[in-house]
Design an enzyme around this catalytic site. Structure first.
Site, PDB file in Angstrom:
ATOM      1  N   ASP A   1       0.941  -1.090   0.150  1.00 16.37           N
ATOM      2  CA  ASP A   1       0.048   0.026  -0.089  1.00 16.37           C
ATOM      3  C   ASP A   1       0.883   1.190  -0.128  1.00 16.37           C
ATOM      4  OD1 ASP A   1      -1.678   2.129   0.690  1.00 16.37           O
ATOM      5  OD2 ASP A   1      -3.056   0.860   1.985  1.00 16.37           O
TER       6      ASP A   1
ATOM      7  N   LYS B   1      -6.112   8.207 -13.182  1.00 21.72           N
ATOM      8  CA  LYS B   1      -7.344   8.246 -13.423  1.00 21.72           C
ATOM      9  C   LYS B   1      -8.335   8.999 -12.117  1.00 21.72           C
ATOM     10  CE  LYS B   1      -9.531   3.943 -12.977  1.00 21.72           C
ATOM     11  NZ  LYS B   1      -9.750   2.783 -13.492  1.00 21.72           N
TER      12      LYS B   1
END
EC number: 2.1.1.166
Length: 256
Positions: free
Chosen positions: A86, A151
């Site tokens: 992460d 995005k």
């Protein structure tokens, strides 16, 4: 045949792991993202379709590092490395820097998307949050002049996100690839020319002209950064206003 079927079938026929590979191909065609030998970071890289496209584009002399919390099956390409973790965790960031080395990268791309709730405002806000995380990684990893693609779902928070990104790049544009599904609100912000200059447009300062450029302009150095000043001779100390900033140099005008 629907757009979804077209790109799904093409990905199977051409050996890409996901139909999203064609989004990156179309973004590259529109914005000239990759050159041979480039180094690339791909955030949210699983299952690996964008890794495949980037690896092909940069060639054997390039390097692509993919990061995702999910396991990414090894690719056949020798120029691809993956980091599982992460990016909000320091350990993952450290592993990414180990994989990249000390030099900045040429391109950071992110196709990260939130787990969808079906509630527009929540999904939009989460996508913007992920985009900001990717932006932080880009600012940490990019070399001067590098590019960033992220995005995000369209919505009310998009303008502020774009404005923040614009402060760090020469320009930003929005692109919606043909390969995006018609029902999706996704689009991609494509930021070109990462700026690491110690000056910004509008700054006023006093500089000393230390050299002469090819076109006869004076050259000043600000923390090692090149500033071109017209009608200035070597040895002069002049007051200037910064007019335009590029990744590796800036243009100024004299104030006297």
């Amino acid at each position: 045949m629907t757009g979804r079927d077209e790109y799904y079938n093409r990905s199977k026929q051409e050996g890409y792991r996901a139909r999203s590979a064609y989004k990156l191909k179309q973004l590259d065609a529109a914005a000239n993202l990759f050159d041979a030998g480039d180094s690339v970071v791909d955030l949210g890289a699983a299952p690996g379709g964008w890794l495949q496209v980037a690896a092909e584009a940069v060639g054997e002399s390039g390097t692509v590092v993919g990061v995702d919390r999910q396991r990414i099956r090894p690719l056949e390409a020798d120029n691809v490395e993956t980091v599982r973790g992460d990016m909000t965790e320091e350990a993952t960031v450290d592993r990414l820097h180990e994989a990249l080395g000390s030099a900045g990268v040429d391109v950071v791309v992110s196709d990260m998307a939130p787990n969808m709730t079906g509630e527009y405002s929540v999904d939009h806000a989460r996508s913007v949050h992920l985009a900001r995380q990717a932006f932080d990684v880009a600012r940490d990893c990019l070399a001067p002049g590098g590019d960033f693609v992220v995005k995000v779902f369209d919505g009310p928070d998009l303008a502020d996100l774009r404005s923040d990104i614009e402060e760090s790049f020469e320009y930003v544009r929005s692109i919606r690839p043909d390969a995006s599904r018609d029902s999706s609100s996704e689009l991609y912000l494509v930021a070109k020319g990462y700026l690491t200059a110690p000056v910004a447009a509008g700054d006023e300062l006093t500089v000393e002209i230390s050299d002469e450029g090819r076109e006869g302009d004076g050259i000043a150095r600000v923390d090692g950064f090149t500033v071109f000043v017209p009608d200035a001779a070597v040895g002069e100390e002049v007051d200037v206003r910064i007019e335009d900033v590029k990744p590796r140099f800036a243009f100024a005008e004299r104030l006297d």
